[in-house]
Design a protein around this motif. Structure first.
Motif, PDB file in Angstrom:
ATOM      1  N   PHE A 112       0.826  -1.210   0.000  1.00 45.64           N
ATOM      2  CA  PHE A 112       0.000   0.000   0.000  1.00 45.64           C
ATOM      3  C   PHE A 112       0.862   1.262   0.000  1.00 45.64           C
ATOM      4  CE2 PHE A 112      -3.771  -2.402   0.307  1.00 45.64           C
ATOM      5  CZ  PHE A 112      -3.674  -3.346   1.326  1.00 45.64           C
ATOM      6  N   MET A 165       7.780 -13.402   2.564  1.00 47.82           N
ATOM      7  CA  MET A 165       6.749 -12.386   2.322  1.00 47.82           C
ATOM      8  C   MET A 165       7.341 -11.003   2.554  1.00 47.82           C
ATOM      9  SD  MET A 165       3.449 -13.980   4.348  1.00 47.82           S
ATOM     10  CE  MET A 165       4.317 -14.276   5.904  1.00 47.82           C
ATOM     11  N   MET A 222       5.814  -8.276   4.224  1.00 46.59           N
ATOM     12  CA  MET A 222       4.600  -7.946   4.982  1.00 46.59           C
ATOM     13  C   MET A 222       4.522  -6.457   5.271  1.00 46.59           C
ATOM     14  SD  MET A 222       3.628 -10.921   7.662  1.00 46.59           S
ATOM     15  CE  MET A 222       1.980 -10.201   7.823  1.00 46.59           C
ATOM     16  N   VAL A 223       3.310  -5.922   5.167  1.00 53.07           N
ATOM     17  CA  VAL A 223       3.056  -4.539   5.537  1.00 53.07           C
ATOM     18  C   VAL A 223       1.889  -4.513   6.510  1.00 53.07           C
ATOM     19  CG1 VAL A 223       3.900  -3.612   3.357  1.00 53.07           C
ATOM     20  CG2 VAL A 223       1.473  -4.191   3.594  1.00 53.07           C
ATOM     21  N   GLN A 224       1.588  -3.297   7.021  1.00 51.25           N
ATOM     22  CA  GLN A 224       0.534  -3.099   8.024  1.00 51.25           C
ATOM     23  C   GLN A 224       0.994  -3.638   9.376  1.00 51.25           C
ATOM     24  OE1 GLN A 224      -2.063  -1.264   7.808  1.00 51.25           O
ATOM     25  NE2 GLN A 224      -2.396  -1.004   5.641  1.00 51.25           N
ATOM     26  N   ALA A 282      -0.870  -6.531  11.076  1.00 51.41           N
ATOM     27  CA  ALA A 282      -0.739  -7.814  10.388  1.00 51.41           C
ATOM     28  C   ALA A 282       0.620  -8.441  10.715  1.00 51.41           C
ATOM     29  CB  ALA A 282      -0.884  -7.618   8.883  1.00 51.41           C
ATOM     30  N   TYR A 342       1.301 -11.889  12.919  1.00 51.63           N
ATOM     31  CA  TYR A 342       2.028 -13.017  12.341  1.00 51.63           C
ATOM     32  C   TYR A 342       3.175 -13.459  13.248  1.00 51.63           C
ATOM     33  CZ  TYR A 342       4.662 -15.897   9.061  1.00 51.63           C
ATOM     34  OH  TYR A 342       5.333 -16.933   8.468  1.00 51.63           O
ATOM     35  N   LEU A 377      -8.871 -19.519  20.759  1.00 49.85           N
ATOM     36  CA  LEU A 377      -9.581 -18.334  20.274  1.00 49.85           C
ATOM     37  C   LEU A 377      -9.909 -17.345  21.391  1.00 49.85           C
ATOM     38  CD1 LEU A 377     -10.194 -18.156  17.290  1.00 49.85           C
ATOM     39  CD2 LEU A 377     -12.568 -18.701  17.781  1.00 49.85           C
ATOM     40  N   ARG A 429      -6.861 -15.557  22.599  1.00 47.22           N
ATOM     41  CA  ARG A 429      -6.493 -14.588  21.567  1.00 47.22           C
ATOM     42  C   ARG A 429      -7.393 -13.367  21.644  1.00 47.22           C
ATOM     43  NH1 ARG A 429      -6.272 -17.139  15.856  1.00 47.22           N
ATOM     44  NH2 ARG A 429      -7.450 -15.325  15.166  1.00 47.22           N
ATOM     45  N   ASP A 483      -6.019  -9.735  22.176  1.00 48.03           N
ATOM     46  CA  ASP A 483      -6.343  -8.688  21.190  1.00 48.03           C
ATOM     47  C   ASP A 483      -6.959  -7.464  21.858  1.00 48.03           C
ATOM     48  OD1 ASP A 483      -7.322 -10.738  18.309  1.00 48.03           O
ATOM     49  OD2 ASP A 483      -5.385  -9.887  18.888  1.00 48.03           O
ATOM     50  N   ARG A 529     -11.222  -4.356  16.195  1.00 47.91           N
ATOM     51  CA  ARG A 529     -10.390  -5.385  15.563  1.00 47.91           C
ATOM     52  C   ARG A 529     -10.422  -6.691  16.340  1.00 47.91           C
ATOM     53  NH1 ARG A 529      -7.661  -0.893  14.056  1.00 47.91           N
ATOM     54  NH2 ARG A 529      -6.895  -0.809  11.912  1.00 47.91           N
ATOM     55  N   SER A 534     -11.681 -10.105  14.651  1.00 47.94           N
ATOM     56  CA  SER A 534     -10.786 -11.275  14.590  1.00 47.94           C
ATOM     57  C   SER A 534     -11.427 -12.487  15.246  1.00 47.94           C
ATOM     58  CB  SER A 534      -9.455 -10.982  15.287  1.00 47.94           C
ATOM     59  OG  SER A 534      -8.760  -9.978  14.607  1.00 47.94           O
ATOM     60  N   TYR A 535     -12.107 -12.261  16.353  1.00 53.48           N
ATOM     61  CA  TYR A 535     -12.752 -13.371  17.060  1.00 53.48           C
ATOM     62  C   TYR A 535     -13.852 -13.990  16.204  1.00 53.48           C
ATOM     63  CZ  TYR A 535     -15.238 -16.095  20.579  1.00 53.48           C
ATOM     64  OH  TYR A 535     -15.854 -17.128  21.262  1.00 53.48           O
ATOM     65  N   GLY A 564     -12.363 -15.843  13.246  1.00 53.03           N
ATOM     66  CA  GLY A 564     -11.766 -17.105  13.680  1.00 53.03           C
ATOM     67  C   GLY A 564     -12.839 -18.137  13.997  1.00 53.03           C
ATOM     68  N   LYS A 565     -13.870 -17.699  14.696  1.00 55.75           N
ATOM     69  CA  LYS A 565     -14.915 -18.619  15.133  1.00 55.75           C
ATOM     70  C   LYS A 565     -15.686 -19.218  13.949  1.00 55.75           C
ATOM     71  CE  LYS A 565     -19.013 -19.094  17.978  1.00 55.75           C
ATOM     72  NZ  LYS A 565     -19.966 -18.556  18.910  1.00 55.75           N
ATOM     73  N   TYR A 587     -11.090 -16.970   8.482  1.00 58.05           N
ATOM     74  CA  TYR A 587      -9.782 -16.392   8.751  1.00 58.05           C
ATOM     75  C   TYR A 587      -8.651 -17.211   8.124  1.00 58.05           C
ATOM     76  CZ  TYR A 587      -7.432 -12.774  11.659  1.00 58.05           C
ATOM     77  OH  TYR A 587      -6.749 -11.659  12.115  1.00 58.05           O
ATOM     78  N   LEU A 611      -1.358 -19.875   9.183  1.00 55.61           N
ATOM     79  CA  LEU A 611      -0.749 -18.605   9.555  1.00 55.61           C
ATOM     80  C   LEU A 611      -0.506 -17.689   8.362  1.00 55.61           C
ATOM     81  CD1 LEU A 611      -0.173 -18.143  12.475  1.00 55.61           C
ATOM     82  CD2 LEU A 611       2.234 -18.548  12.063  1.00 55.61           C
ATOM     83  N   LYS A 612      -0.075 -18.257   7.255  1.00 55.99           N
ATOM     84  CA  LYS A 612       0.253 -17.419   6.096  1.00 55.99           C
ATOM     85  C   LYS A 612      -1.011 -16.843   5.466  1.00 55.99           C
ATOM     86  CE  LYS A 612       4.934 -18.039   4.786  1.00 55.99           C
ATOM     87  NZ  LYS A 612       5.924 -18.214   3.693  1.00 55.99           N
ATOM     88  N   ARG A 640      -3.713 -16.252   7.076  1.00 55.84           N
ATOM     89  CA  ARG A 640      -4.146 -15.229   8.032  1.00 55.84           C
ATOM     90  C   ARG A 640      -3.360 -13.944   7.824  1.00 55.84           C
ATOM     91  NH1 ARG A 640      -4.175 -17.417  13.913  1.00 55.84           N
ATOM     92  NH2 ARG A 640      -3.143 -15.471  14.474  1.00 55.84           N
ATOM     93  N   ALA A 641      -2.063 -14.083   7.536  1.00 55.35           N
ATOM     94  CA  ALA A 641      -1.224 -12.905   7.306  1.00 55.35           C
ATOM     95  C   ALA A 641      -1.759 -12.098   6.118  1.00 55.35           C
ATOM     96  CB  ALA A 641       0.219 -13.325   7.060  1.00 55.35           C
ATOM     97  N   TRP A 642      -2.092 -12.781   5.031  1.00 58.67           N
ATOM     98  CA  TRP A 642      -2.622 -12.077   3.858  1.00 58.67           C
ATOM     99  C   TRP A 642      -3.981 -11.449   4.142  1.00 58.67           C
ATOM    100  CZ3 TRP A 642      -0.053 -10.145   0.071  1.00 58.67           C
ATOM    101  CH2 TRP A 642       1.185 -10.690  -0.249  1.00 58.67           C
ATOM    102  N   ASP A 684      -5.070 -10.466   7.034  1.00 57.57           N
ATOM    103  CA  ASP A 684      -4.803  -9.302   7.892  1.00 57.57           C
ATOM    104  C   ASP A 684      -4.312  -8.107   7.071  1.00 57.57           C
ATOM    105  OD1 ASP A 684      -3.559 -10.946  10.945  1.00 57.57           O
ATOM    106  OD2 ASP A 684      -5.581 -10.325  10.361  1.00 57.57           O
ATOM    107  N   MET A 685      -3.380  -8.352   6.150  1.00 57.72           N
ATOM    108  CA  MET A 685      -2.857  -7.230   5.356  1.00 57.72           C
ATOM    109  C   MET A 685      -3.964  -6.597   4.527  1.00 57.72           C
ATOM    110  SD  MET A 685       0.974  -8.161   4.042  1.00 57.72           S
ATOM    111  CE  MET A 685       0.977  -9.940   3.895  1.00 57.72           C
ATOM    112  N   TYR A 686      -4.752  -7.428   3.857  1.00 54.10           N
ATOM    113  CA  TYR A 686      -5.834  -6.891   3.023  1.00 54.10           C
ATOM    114  C   TYR A 686      -6.865  -6.137   3.860  1.00 54.10           C
ATOM    115  CZ  TYR A 686      -4.139  -9.768  -0.880  1.00 54.10           C
ATOM    116  OH  TYR A 686      -3.382 -10.336  -1.878  1.00 54.10           O
TER     117      TYR A 686
END
Lengths: 221, 222
Positions: A52, A63, A65-67, A70, A74, A86, A89, A93, B69, B73-74, B77-78, B82, B86-87, B89-91, B93-95
């Motif tokens: 972005f 990767m 990674m940005v943001q 995020a 990770y 969950l 987490r 969070d 957020r 996220s919860y 995930g539920k 999501y 992990l990878k 999830r990373a994408w 999250d970025m988007y």
């Protein structure tokens, strides 16, 4: 596999500092590539490295990674600093978002125009001592454990320590009414990876000085 | 115990709208308790319901969750929105952070003073068409799938649709240079749970009007 994570940002705290803290706490060595002038940022943008067009950017596990959220999510998950399920987490969070809000408020202080600085400082102190710190003090009091969530070290603990130290830089006795946070601070500072990060010569960055504000604004605006 | 999630917010979009979208897309029925005046906010502050004295707050699975957020996220995930690892999830999250930034700009437009509104709107359109939409257009082009991540509907797709519709409210033809996003919009709007949410009578909230903004200013002191 892919070598050390590589952090792209200016040579200061900003939105990258929380990521530095997390990597350091997880015992992960990382490299840094500093954006020192606008040209450096433009070069990264033109090279297609920034999804972005913004930093922070962290090269990690193949990767770019940005943001910052995020990236932090990770790293926390990869290094088991994100709770066991969950619900843990969710708690992590919630706590971390509160700390991020306070930390951003503190970071914004250096950028305030002179006539607003005093009021802004009062807001920081009010929010820290009436909205945020009481929450974390109560969490520790209610379960009596050493860590915020799940009786286990997590990113919430790392970020709380980061935020406490930033708040103390504003007002050294800001933890006066929070005995459990004071002992949390001491305890968490002694975790070996964190203790190392707190020593001179680490990749931890100092707070932004007034004299650097102009330079930073020139890079990003 | 379990019951339906209960949303506490004003009767308008704000920071709760993305949560409404996600629950609706997941096919989860929810209840809403509206903050209509300052006293309503004071009440839930004083009874200890709001961890940081702020809304949104969502009662879900025995928790009083706050922080947009964290709540999103919860829910993601539920309800398996999501990604699978992990990878992915990373994408996602970025988007999602990108669409959050764009929608955040649009959300504060009504609060801008009259003399800077036009400039702010121009910035929204510039960012949408040169910073954000090209990224999602390219993501769809590169893998040729129907969804942004992992060839499966995720939080990222739902959030992008919400952002597209909000951007179109700013400028109706804002997707003119993005054919894949146009097709994406058509496709995702037809997902049954989302189609239902887009129909009149759903819990989707309309654009803020003058009266709503004035009330929000009063309740939140902004």
């Amino acid at each position: 596999m892919s070598g050390k994570p590589k952090l792209h940002y200016f040579n200061g705290r900003g939105r990258m500092e929380t990521i530095r803290w997390l990597l350091a706490a997880a015992g992960v060595e990382f490299e840094e590539c500093f954006v020192e002038a606008k040209d450096d940022l433009v070069k990264l943008q033109k090279g297609g490295s920034l999804l972005f067009q913004q930093v922070p950017m962290v090269e990690i596990d193949g990767m770019k990674m940005v943001q910052s959220r995020a990236i932090a999510n990770y790293i926390a998950a990869k290094y088991n600093l994100y709770g066991k399920d969950l619900k843990e987490r969710a708690l992590i969070d919630m706590y971390v978002e509160g700390m991020t809000d306070l930390n951003e408020l503190i970071m914004g202080h250096t950028f305030q125009p002179a006539e607003k600085k005093e009021q802004h400082f009062a807001t920081i102190v009010d929010r820290a001592t009436n909205r945020y710190f009481p929450v974390y003090e109560k969490v520790l009091k209610d379960h009596g454990q050493d860590f915020l969530v799940g009786n286990r070290f997590s990113r919430a603990d790392v970020q709380l320590l980061e935020t406490i130290l930033a708040a103390e830089e504003c007002k050294p006795d800001i933890l006066a009414k929070f005995p459990l946070l004071q002992s949390f601070k001491a305890r968490t500072s002694n975790i070996p990876t964190i203790k190392k990060f707190l020593q001179p010569g680490s990749q931890r960055k100092p707070p932004l000085q007034e004299k650097d504000v102009k330079r930073v604004m020139e890079i990003f605006h | 115990m379990a019951g339906k999630p209960k949303l506490h917010y004003t009767n308008g979009r704000g920071k709760m709208e993305s949560i409404r979208w996600l629950l609706a897309a997941a096919g989860v029925e929810f209840e809403e308790e509206f903050i209509e005046k300052k006293e309503d906010l004071e009440k839930i502050r004083n009874d200890g319901s709001l961890l940081f004295q702020q809304v949104p707050m969502v009662e879900i699975d025995g928790m009083k969750m706050v922080q947009t957020r964290a709540i999103l996220s919860y829910i993601a995930g539920k309800y398996n929105l999501y990604g699978k690892d992990l990878k992915e999830r990373a994408w996602i999250d970025m988007y999602v952070e990108g669409t959050t930034d764009l929608m955040g700009m649009i959300m504060i437009l009504p609060l801008q003073p009259a003399d800077t509104k036009a400039k702010h709107l121009a910035l929204i359109i510039e960012r949408a068409t040169t910073r954000y939409f090209p990224v999602y257009e390219k993501a769809l082009k590169d893998h040729g799938h129907d969804y942004l991540v992992g060839n499966k509907l995720s939080w990222a797709d739902i959030h992008l649709l919400e952002a597209i519709l909000m951007a179109e409210e700013c400028k109706a033809d804002i997707l003119s240079a993005f054919p894949l996003l146009q097709a994406f919009k058509g496709r995702i709007s037809n997902v049954p749970t989302i189609k239902k949410f887009l129909q009149p009578g759903s819990k989707r909230k309309p654009q803020p009007d003058e009266k709503y903004i004035a009330n929000v200013r009063k309740i939140f002191n902004v």
